[in-house]
Design an enzyme around this catalytic site. Structure first.
Site, PDB file in Angstrom:
ATOM      1  N   ASN A  32       0.859  -1.195   0.000  1.00 31.03           N
ATOM      2  CA  ASN A  32       0.000   0.000   0.000  1.00 31.03           C
ATOM      3  C   ASN A  32       0.894   1.244   0.000  1.00 31.03           C
ATOM      4  O   ASN A  32       0.771   2.119   0.844  1.00 31.03           O
ATOM      5  CB  ASN A  32      -0.955  -0.016   1.192  1.00 31.03           C
ATOM      6  CG  ASN A  32      -2.075   1.007   1.039  1.00 31.03           C
ATOM      7  OD1 ASN A  32      -2.431   1.378  -0.069  1.00 31.03           O
ATOM      8  ND2 ASN A  32      -2.604   1.476   2.150  1.00 31.03           N
ATOM      9  N   HIS A  37       7.080   5.833   1.260  1.00 34.69           N
ATOM     10  CA  HIS A  37       7.818   4.618   0.877  1.00 34.69           C
ATOM     11  C   HIS A  37       8.740   4.908  -0.311  1.00 34.69           C
ATOM     12  O   HIS A  37       9.876   4.451  -0.356  1.00 34.69           O
ATOM     13  CB  HIS A  37       6.846   3.510   0.445  1.00 34.69           C
ATOM     14  CG  HIS A  37       6.006   2.942   1.536  1.00 34.69           C
ATOM     15  ND1 HIS A  37       4.652   3.133   1.597  1.00 34.69           N
ATOM     16  CD2 HIS A  37       6.328   2.180   2.604  1.00 34.69           C
ATOM     17  CE1 HIS A  37       4.166   2.500   2.642  1.00 34.69           C
ATOM     18  NE2 HIS A  37       5.158   1.915   3.286  1.00 34.69           N
ATOM     19  N   GLY A 149      11.746   3.940   7.847  1.00 34.91           N
ATOM     20  CA  GLY A 149      11.240   5.285   8.096  1.00 34.91           C
ATOM     21  C   GLY A 149      11.288   5.666   9.570  1.00 34.91           C
ATOM     22  O   GLY A 149      11.002   4.844  10.452  1.00 34.91           O
ATOM     23  N   ASP A 152       8.158   5.295  12.129  1.00 35.10           N
ATOM     24  CA  ASP A 152       8.070   4.174  13.067  1.00 35.10           C
ATOM     25  C   ASP A 152       9.337   4.180  13.929  1.00 35.10           C
ATOM     26  O   ASP A 152      10.189   3.300  13.820  1.00 35.10           O
ATOM     27  CB  ASP A 152       7.928   2.867  12.291  1.00 35.10           C
ATOM     28  CG  ASP A 152       6.631   2.829  11.501  1.00 35.10           C
ATOM     29  OD1 ASP A 152       5.562   2.771  12.120  1.00 35.10           O
ATOM     30  OD2 ASP A 152       6.697   2.904  10.265  1.00 35.10           O
ATOM     31  N   MET A 186       2.642  10.584   6.791  1.00 33.78           N
ATOM     32  CA  MET A 186       2.076   9.635   5.826  1.00 33.78           C
ATOM     33  C   MET A 186       2.176   8.216   6.376  1.00 33.78           C
ATOM     34  O   MET A 186       3.195   7.828   6.947  1.00 33.78           O
ATOM     35  CB  MET A 186       2.818   9.738   4.499  1.00 33.78           C
ATOM     36  CG  MET A 186       2.428  10.958   3.728  1.00 33.78           C
ATOM     37  SD  MET A 186       3.024  10.841   2.038  1.00 33.78           S
ATOM     38  CE  MET A 186       2.586  12.473   1.482  1.00 33.78           C
ATOM     39  N   SER A 187       1.102   7.457   6.180  1.00 34.38           N
ATOM     40  CA  SER A 187       1.044   6.085   6.677  1.00 34.38           C
ATOM     41  C   SER A 187       0.054   5.304   5.839  1.00 34.38           C
ATOM     42  O   SER A 187      -0.943   5.875   5.356  1.00 34.38           O
ATOM     43  CB  SER A 187       0.576   6.092   8.140  1.00 34.38           C
ATOM     44  OG  SER A 187       0.111   4.813   8.513  1.00 34.38           O
ATOM     45  N   SER A 188       0.321   4.016   5.702  1.00 34.88           N
ATOM     46  CA  SER A 188      -0.619   3.172   4.946  1.00 34.88           C
ATOM     47  C   SER A 188      -1.973   3.129   5.637  1.00 34.88           C
ATOM     48  O   SER A 188      -2.981   2.823   5.018  1.00 34.88           O
ATOM     49  CB  SER A 188      -0.068   1.751   4.831  1.00 34.88           C
ATOM     50  OG  SER A 188       1.138   1.794   4.129  1.00 34.88           O
ATOM     51  N   ARG A 189      -1.985   3.385   6.943  1.00 34.30           N
ATOM     52  CA  ARG A 189      -3.259   3.318   7.674  1.00 34.30           C
ATOM     53  C   ARG A 189      -4.066   4.612   7.567  1.00 34.30           C
ATOM     54  O   ARG A 189      -5.210   4.655   8.030  1.00 34.30           O
ATOM     55  CB  ARG A 189      -3.020   2.982   9.142  1.00 34.30           C
ATOM     56  CG  ARG A 189      -2.608   1.520   9.342  1.00 34.30           C
ATOM     57  CD  ARG A 189      -2.652   1.125  10.805  1.00 34.30           C
ATOM     58  NE  ARG A 189      -2.498  -0.313  10.971  1.00 34.30           N
ATOM     59  CZ  ARG A 189      -1.335  -0.929  11.149  1.00 34.30           C
ATOM     60  NH1 ARG A 189      -0.217  -0.236  11.145  1.00 34.30           N
ATOM     61  NH2 ARG A 189      -1.289  -2.236  11.306  1.00 34.30           N
TER      62      ARG A 189
HETATM   63  O1  PAF Z   1       7.230  -0.998   8.811  1.00 34.76           O
HETATM   64  C1  PAF Z   1       6.696  -1.954   8.208  1.00 34.76           C
HETATM   65  O2  PAF Z   1       6.056  -1.798   7.170  1.00 34.76           O
HETATM   66  C2  PAF Z   1       6.839  -3.360   8.781  1.00 34.76           C
HETATM   67  O3  PAF Z   1       6.811  -3.335  10.165  1.00 34.76           O
HETATM   68  C3  PAF Z   1       8.061  -4.101   8.261  1.00 34.76           C
HETATM   69  C4  PAF Z   1       9.352  -3.439   8.693  1.00 34.76           C
HETATM   70  C5  PAF Z   1       8.014  -4.188   6.748  1.00 34.76           C
HETATM   71  C6  PAF Z   1       8.091  -5.534   8.817  1.00 34.76           C
HETATM   72  O4  PAF Z   1       6.952  -6.246   8.442  1.00 34.76           O
END
Ligand code: PAF
Length: 282
Positions: A32, A37, A149, A152, A186-189
């Site tokens: 996503n 990314h 990133g 996180d 920005m986040s996939s969620r």
């Molecule tokens: O940050 C993420 O998207 C996930 O935690 C990762 C590092 C791909 C591990 O599944």
């Protein structure tokens, strides 16, 4: 861009790249993909000759009542975005490829410090799932460097510690947070945020920045600042999970004379759990 579903085939391709003297950069993701990314991919490209992105929605890092089944799977669109930035290889394995013996008896990688606080306190087992899958992915890809990133922050700190503790020959590179114009990270969620909540979710970032400004102005009542920030988030209509001023490396609650501080926060909207952080040096 070459797409691989199997460990053996991605290994073979990477073996050839390394034999040709190429430096391998790696960006692990759960798909996503969005601009943040792609910024990590570009960062990896600037530091290496071949870039591998993995897309794998790792069930091991989701709690039983979390959103693994709802997590957006957008492989076609993701592959297109990766092609558009010139990514070399995409590794997108099925679950059985990554966990051939199932997950219950999977050997785990545990980083005992930092994994059970902050996000780890409300998501038990989450970081164990992350470190386990990242170790596996590192063993598969064997990258020279991997980009994660800063959004996180806790994940990044735990992965750095894992690499150090297990002598993994991978350089961990931090990628800046990419934000929407109002400050939302920005986040996939973010796609789960309800429309009526969207104008207010900037409060999380605003409250963390408010704490940072107060500390820079000389305030040292950290507990008071955390309480006020939680109240600001509640007033905006959200349930705070935590707001904590931490030592940037250890993620322990900050001491008043610590120089490198990271202010981390998480809150629940109706549709999503959002996280953010701000780092300062005082
Ligand atoms: O940050 C993420 O998207 C996930 O935690 C990762 C590092 C791909 C591990 O599944």
């Amino acid at each position: 861009m070459e797409i691989f579903h199997h460990i053996s085939s991605v290994r073979q391709a990477l073996h050839e790249a390394r034999a040709a003297g190429k430096k391998v950069g790696f960006v692990p993701t759960m798909g996503n993909l969005h601009a943040a990314h792609l910024a990590l991919v570009k960062q990896a490209q600037s530091l290496s000759d071949v870039v591998v992105v993995s897309i794998f929605v790792n069930r091991l890092q989701f709690g039983l009542n979390e959103d693994w089944d709802k997590y957006p799977r957008t492989l076609e669109a993701d592959a297109q975005k990766l092609r558009s930035v010139g990514c070399d290889m995409l590794f997108c394995p099925e679950e059985a490829e990554v966990y051939p013996n199932g997950m219950d008896t999977q050997t785990r990688v545990i980083v005992p410090t930092m994994a059970n606080v902050l996000c780890g306190a409300s998501r038990p087992g989450h970081f164990e799932g992350v470190t386990t899958v990242v170790s596996k992915l590192f063993n598969i890809v064997q990258p020279d460097l991997a980009v994660f990133g800063i959004k996180d922050y806790q994940q990044l700190a735990i992965i750095r510690r894992m690499v150090q503790d297990l002598c993994m020959p991978v350089r961990i590179v931090a990628g800046d947070i990419v934000r929407e114009p109002d400050g939302l990270a920005m986040s996939s969620r973010n796609g789960f945020i309800r429309e009526d909540e969207r104008p207010r979710v900037k409060q999380l970032n605003a409250s963390l920045n408010w704490i940072a400004a107060e500390i820079k102005a000389g305030v040292r009542d950290f507990a008071g600042l955390e309480t006020s920030a939680r109240q600001q988030i509640e007033k905006a209509g959200f349930r705070p999970d935590y707001v904590q001023i931490c030592h940037s490396q250890t993620l322990e609650p900050a001491a008043h004379d610590d120089k490198a501080l990271t202010i981390l926060g998480a809150m629940y909207t109706q549709g999503a759990r959002l996280i953010d952080n701000v780092s300062i040096t005082v």
